[in-house]
Design a protein around this motif. Structure first.
Motif, short mmCIF file in Angstrom:
data_model
loop_
_atom_site.label_atom_id
_atom_site.label_comp_id
_atom_site.label_asym_id
_atom_site.label_seq_id
_atom_site.Cartn_x
_atom_site.Cartn_y
_atom_site.Cartn_z
N TYR A 174 0.85 -1.18 0.00
CA TYR A 174 0.00 0.00 0.00
C TYR A 174 0.89 1.24 0.00
O TYR A 174 2.01 1.19 0.52
N PHE A 175 0.36 2.32 -0.52
CA PHE A 175 1.10 3.59 -0.53
C PHE A 175 0.10 4.72 -0.44
O PHE A 175 -0.92 4.71 -1.12
N LEU A 176 0.38 5.69 0.40
CA LEU A 176 -0.45 6.87 0.54
C LEU A 176 0.28 8.04 -0.08
O LEU A 176 1.33 8.46 0.41
N THR A 177 -0.23 8.55 -1.18
CA THR A 177 0.37 9.71 -1.83
C THR A 177 -0.08 10.96 -1.12
O THR A 177 -1.28 11.16 -0.89
#
Length: 149
Positions: A145-148
């Motif tokens: 997962y990645f939160l921009t």
């Protein structure tokens, strides 16, 4: 071909930055040598990553790898994230990538790390073949997962 590996210092900023810029272009980022120099200079100055680069008998840069430290709360141990590996097109299939990976492994062992984590694009089958030939295993059962921001 003669392949030597060296840990990068500020003296190698230009060579490593050019490799880093080429690496970013390989991954469809804009060609921006100024950005590459700034980013690599900051990493070297702050000592928040470890960069190894390969060169030949004529001091031509052939490739690099960059590792970042990380820690695992569950195992209470440190590890390294091998975030970048790049070999110039003319030096591919000559053992440069393997030599850089072997150097990263030796460094991780010497720093008493639990291991080395890395990821690569699904379509980068050449890199996958190299990693698997060196004993890296695909993890199953995890999603990235990645939160921009």
């Amino acid at each position: 071909m003669y392949i030597n590996i060296k840990r990068a210092t500020s003296e190698n900023l230009n060579e490593v930055s050019e490799l880093f810029n080429d690496y970013r272009v390989f991954y469809k980022q804009d060609d921006d040598l100024e950005l590459a120099v700034s980013f690599i200079a900051e990493r070297l100055k702050n000592k928040d990553s470890v960069i190894f680069y390969a060169y030949d008998e004529n001091d031509n840069a052939l490739g690099f790898t960059q590792l970042y430290p990380t820690f695992s709360s569950l195992s209470a141990a440190s590890s390294w994230v091998l975030n970048d590996l790049y070999v110039t097109p003319s030096a591919r299939r000559l053992g440069v990538g393997k030599k850089l990976m072997d150097t990263a492994k030796l460094f991780a062992i010497e720093s008493n790390a639990k291991g080395i984590a890395l990821e690569t694009a699904e379509d980068n089958v050449n890199a996958q073949a190299l990693y698997e030939s060196l004993g890296y295993e695909k993890e199953v059962g995890f999603y990235n997962y990645f939160l921009t921001l």
